[in-house]
Scaffold this active site. Structure first.
Site, PDB file in Angstrom:
ATOM      1  CB  CYS A   1      30.488  54.507  37.150  1.00 47.71           C
ATOM      2  SG  CYS A   1      31.221  53.807  35.669  1.00 47.71           S
TER       3      CYS A   1
ATOM      4  NE  ARG B   1      30.507  52.974  43.261  1.00 49.18           N
ATOM      5  CZ  ARG B   1      29.816  51.955  43.741  1.00 49.18           C
ATOM      6  NH1 ARG B   1      29.679  51.792  45.018  1.00 49.18           N
ATOM      7  NH2 ARG B   1      29.259  51.085  42.925  1.00 49.18           N
TER       8      ARG B   1
ATOM      9  CD1 TRP C   1      37.803  51.976  36.925  1.00 47.18           C
ATOM     10  CD2 TRP C   1      36.551  50.564  35.725  1.00 47.18           C
ATOM     11  NE1 TRP C   1      38.545  50.851  36.682  1.00 47.18           N
ATOM     12  CE2 TRP C   1      37.811  49.967  35.953  1.00 47.18           C
ATOM     13  CE3 TRP C   1      35.604  49.855  34.991  1.00 47.18           C
ATOM     14  CZ2 TRP C   1      38.147  48.704  35.479  1.00 47.18           C
ATOM     15  CZ3 TRP C   1      35.932  48.601  34.509  1.00 47.18           C
ATOM     16  CH2 TRP C   1      37.190  48.040  34.755  1.00 47.18           C
TER      17      TRP C   1
ATOM     18  CG  ASN D   1      27.960  51.456  38.215  1.00 48.53           C
ATOM     19  OD1 ASN D   1      28.812  50.970  37.462  1.00 48.53           O
ATOM     20  ND2 ASN D   1      27.934  51.233  39.509  1.00 48.53           N
ATOM     21  N   GLY D   2      27.261  50.154  35.055  1.00 47.88           N
ATOM     22  CA  GLY D   2      26.901  48.827  34.551  1.00 47.88           C
ATOM     23  C   GLY D   2      27.229  48.727  33.079  1.00 47.88           C
TER      24      GLY D   2
ATOM     25  CD  GLU E   1      44.677  40.716  50.765  1.00 47.08           C
ATOM     26  OE1 GLU E   1      44.275  40.084  49.773  1.00 47.08           O
ATOM     27  OE2 GLU E   1      44.315  41.872  50.995  1.00 47.08           O
TER      28      GLU E   1
ATOM     29  CE  LYS F   1      45.311  45.160  49.537  1.00 49.13           C
ATOM     30  NZ  LYS F   1      44.328  44.138  49.660  1.00 49.13           N
TER      31      LYS F   1
ATOM     32  CD  GLU G   1      44.878  45.977  45.568  1.00 49.70           C
ATOM     33  OE1 GLU G   1      43.873  46.190  44.896  1.00 49.70           O
ATOM     34  OE2 GLU G   1      44.839  45.436  46.696  1.00 49.70           O
TER      35      GLU G   1
ATOM     36  CG  HIS H   1      56.922  20.947  42.096  1.00 52.97           C
ATOM     37  ND1 HIS H   1      57.226  19.643  41.796  1.00 52.97           N
ATOM     38  CD2 HIS H   1      56.723  20.982  43.434  1.00 52.97           C
ATOM     39  CE1 HIS H   1      57.191  18.911  42.889  1.00 52.97           C
ATOM     40  NE2 HIS H   1      56.884  19.709  43.905  1.00 52.97           N
TER      41      HIS H   1
ATOM     42  CE  LYS I   1      36.608  49.682  49.138  1.00 54.50           C
ATOM     43  NZ  LYS I   1      37.783  48.811  49.182  1.00 54.50           N
TER      44      LYS I   1
HETATM   45  C1  F6R Z   1      41.852  44.288  46.600  1.00 53.19           C
HETATM   46  C2  F6R Z   1      40.408  44.459  46.602  1.00 53.19           C
HETATM   47  C3  F6R Z   1      39.618  43.623  45.678  1.00 53.19           C
HETATM   48  C4  F6R Z   1      38.293  43.203  46.352  1.00 53.19           C
HETATM   49  C5  F6R Z   1      37.407  42.474  45.331  1.00 53.19           C
HETATM   50  C6  F6R Z   1      36.129  41.975  45.946  1.00 53.19           C
HETATM   51  O1  F6R Z   1      42.477  45.126  47.528  1.00 53.19           O
HETATM   52  O2  F6R Z   1      39.879  45.276  47.303  1.00 53.19           O
HETATM   53  O3  F6R Z   1      40.333  42.508  45.250  1.00 53.19           O
HETATM   54  O4  F6R Z   1      38.574  42.383  47.437  1.00 53.19           O
HETATM   55  O5  F6R Z   1      37.113  43.345  44.277  1.00 53.19           O
HETATM   56  O6  F6R Z   1      35.361  43.036  46.429  1.00 53.19           O
HETATM   57  P1  F6R Z   1      34.198  42.795  47.463  1.00 53.19           P
HETATM   58  O7  F6R Z   1      34.822  42.279  48.712  1.00 53.19           O
HETATM   59  O8  F6R Z   1      33.559  44.132  47.629  1.00 53.19           O
HETATM   60  O9  F6R Z   1      33.272  41.778  46.866  1.00 53.19           O
END
Ligand code: F6R
Length: 613
Positions: free
Chosen positions: A2, A27, A77, A103-104, A485, A489, A492, A508, A608
């Site tokens: 959040c 966020r 969030w 937040n938390g 990765e 990408k 998500e 396998h 994020k």
């Molecule tokens: C994917 C992404 C997440 C972050 C993960 C770790 O695009 O951004 O998978 O990589 O949440 O976040 P940090 O790097 O901030 O610890």
């Protein structure tokens, strides 16, 4: 997760809060709200709305509809309780006089709610946060002031929190409290701010301090008083944030994600160039003694999500450079797995935000076991940076898009530089080889610019494949790591089901999923295993799958013999190829999401900086 912002000063609070929230929407974006202490006293003005921040902004006429110079705001969030007006923050106490943004997660909220309900306190939401508002009010029943009541409340709650609290009975005052969730204090001229993220207040002040766990702060227009968990005054160090305000704006791009993909060459220049001097790596403020590095028996990398994927590439590279065992573990697993880590293990924590709760918990677990902690972090002053023995910053600038891009590439670059530095100390790599990598590092940003300039080709392939139901990413060695990765990408932001496999694992089991129409992205940048990649591509094609391959310019023509399509990246030292290879994968995901009409910067269910478990 959040976003929190708070303001106290002489200006109208609501427009400032809404502006701050607009920069925090990444966020959390399922609902938003503000609470403002009205001018001249009286009840708090609390406005909340389910949905994007725009709904609230329209409701409040951009903030003009709410008068008052002190307030808190929140973008949510959801954890406890579905997104709804009732469950949005601020949560208010029974009398409507106390409002809380949080937040938390308050872990013992059920028990506290039972207690308060037993005292006749009615609850109106399903959130854990409401207990904080009700409990503070409960602790004021003997006439205690706001700070005292908040202190009593904090002694009762368990879990993680960043809190912003206002009370109609304490106009002009804003209370902040933190445990395991980031909270920043901002110092303005005749005003004070709190925020979960510095980007929320950067327009108003660059002077900030970072709250530590257990601290409580009282903010007024005159300044900020901070206290430790025993309510003893604490002198906070005020830092100056040098991020450009523009860096957190879209600057004409349609999406932050695209802007951040395009910023990668510049971000790499910032992360790498100052760290190469006279043909050797120079790591600023590197205080881990060389004797310690020589005494290391192993390295353990912990991280989450894309940062973990950086660690997977890092395992291949560091083992090659250092000839030491390197483990890489998801932070959420590490913290509960009784890891084999001691004084002779270097634990490397990788985190863009520096606030990811699992990574933080893994760090603390590793420290408890005696390990030294080195972190690779983007956000200066973040919790992980502050709790590490050694920090290497990625200097990528603010990353706003939920899907990380420039953080990934700068983390990987810094991890490589760290490996090169340690290889010199350990004498584990020939000096000429190290110089060759460093030499190639100098041309890396230009090569990446070329990859990005050729984005039309990637866009074309995205237009061909964006509506496939399933996409598999395959590769060996670092190409497998790159596939992890690429796959993340894609899923998500475009919501296409995708998986990454080590190519050797196909036979396998996974190959049973390959059928006509399945797209396989075959990564072939690890040139010493090129022939193996070619064989795996044929296996896929034989079963009717379509193959989009990625390799270097020197091998593109060979690859084209077996694959349906080929994306070529410039040739470079093998250690740098993942840094070039990741960009087309980011672009492919971006264009696929665009063509599918997805909300790229705000993918569903995500936010994020994951500050809850
Ligand atoms: C994917 C992404 C997440 C972050 C993960 C770790 O695009 O951004 O998978 O990589 O949440 O976040 P940090 O790097 O901030 O610890």
């Amino acid at each position: 997760m959040c976003g929190i912002v708070g303001y106290t000063g002489k200006e109208q609070a609501a427009p400032i809060l809404l502006d701050g929230l607009s920069r925090l929407e990444y966020r959390g974006y399922d609902s938003a709200g503000v609470a403002v202490c009205p001018e001249g006293g009286g009840s708090l003005c609390v406005h909340k709305a389910k949905g994007r921040l725009k709904v609230l902004c329209d409701l409040l006429d951009g903030g003009a509809a709410v008068k008052g110079t002190v307030g808190v705001g929140h973008t949510r969030w959801a954890t406890h309780g579905a997104p709804s007006d009732e469950n949005s923050h601020p949560q208010v106490s029974r009398s409507g006089k106390i409002a809380v943004v949080h937040n938390g997660i308050i872990e013992n909220y059920g028990e506290l709610k039972d207690f308060l309900q037993g005292q006749g306190v009615p609850f109106t939401s399903e959130t854990d946060t409401e207990v904080v508002a009700q409990l503070v009010e409960y602790f004021q029943r003997d006439g205690a002031d706001l700070l005292t009541a908040v202190g009593r409340c904090l002694r009762r709650i368990e879990g993680a929190y960043a809190l912003g609290i206002v009370s109609a009975d304490a106009p002009g005052q804003l209370i902040a409290a933190r445990k395991d969730s980031p909270l920043i204090l901002g110092y303005g001229e005749g005003c004070s701010f709190l925020a979960s993220d510095v980007t929320a207040i950067l327009r108003f002040t660059r002077r900030v301090s970072y709250m530590d766990d257990g601290e409580v702060a009282v903010l007024t227009e005159e300044g900020i008083a901070c206290y430790d968990h025993l309510m003893q005054p604490v002198e906070k160090e005020i830092c100056r944030v040098d991020w450009e305000i523009d860096a957190a704006e879209k600057g004409g791009y349609e999406h932050f994600m695209f802007k951040e993909i395009m910023e990668q060459p510049e971000a790499l220049r910032r992360a790498v160039f100052p760290r190469i001097r006279e043909g050797e790596v120079f790591l600023e403020d590197f205080t881990l003694p060389e004797e310690y590095l020589r005494s290391m028996r192993s390295i353990h990398i912990v991280a989450c999500g894309s940062s973990y994927h950086v660690g997977v590439v890092g395992k291949y590279h560091l083992e090659q450079m250092l000839r030491l065992p390197v483990e890489v573990t998801l932070a959420s697993e590490f913290r509960y797995m009784d890891p084999i880590v001691d004084q002779r293990t270097l634990v490397i924590v990788i985190s863009q935000s520096g606030e990811t709760l699992d990574s933080m918990a893994a760090l603390r677990e590793a420290r408890r076991r005696g390990a030294k902690i080195l972190s690779i972090v983007n956000v200066a002053g973040s919790s992980i940076a502050r709790e590490s023995d050694q920090v290497l910053y990625t200097w990528a600038g603010p990353e706003i898009a939920v899907a990380t891009t420039k953080a990934y590439s700068t983390q990987l670059a810094v991890l490589n530089l760290l490996g090169l530095h340690m290889s010199r100390v350990l004498g584990s790599m020939a000096a000429e080889e190290r110089r060759a990598v460093l030499e190639d590092f100098r041309t890396l940003p230009e090569k990446l610019e070329k990859v990005l300039a050729n984005r039309d080709g990637v866009q074309y392939y995205a237009s061909q494949y964006f509506n496939r139901e399933s996409v598999f990413y395959i590769g060996r060695n670092v190409d497998y790591a790159l596939g992890l990765e690429g796959s993340l990408k894609l899923k998500e932001i475009s919501y296409v089901h995708s998986e990454a496999y080590a190519s050797g694992e196909l036979k396998h089991g996974t190959i049973s999923l390959i059928e006509p129409g399945t797209l396989v992205v075959a990564l072939g940048t690890c040139l010493r295993l090129f022939d193996k990649a070619m064989s795996n591509i044929l296996e896929v094609r034989t079963r009717g799958g379509d193959v989009l391959a990625l390799t270097t310019e020197s091998r593109a023509a060979d690859m084209a013999k077996n694959a349906n399509g080929v994306i070529a990246i410039p040739d470079a030292h093998p250690m740098l190829l993942p840094l070039l290879g990741v960009a087309p994968l980011q672009l492919f995901a971006y264009y696929a999401a665009l063509m599918r009409g997805c909300d790229i910067d705000r993918p569903r269910n995500l936010a994020k900086s994951v500050t809850v478990e």
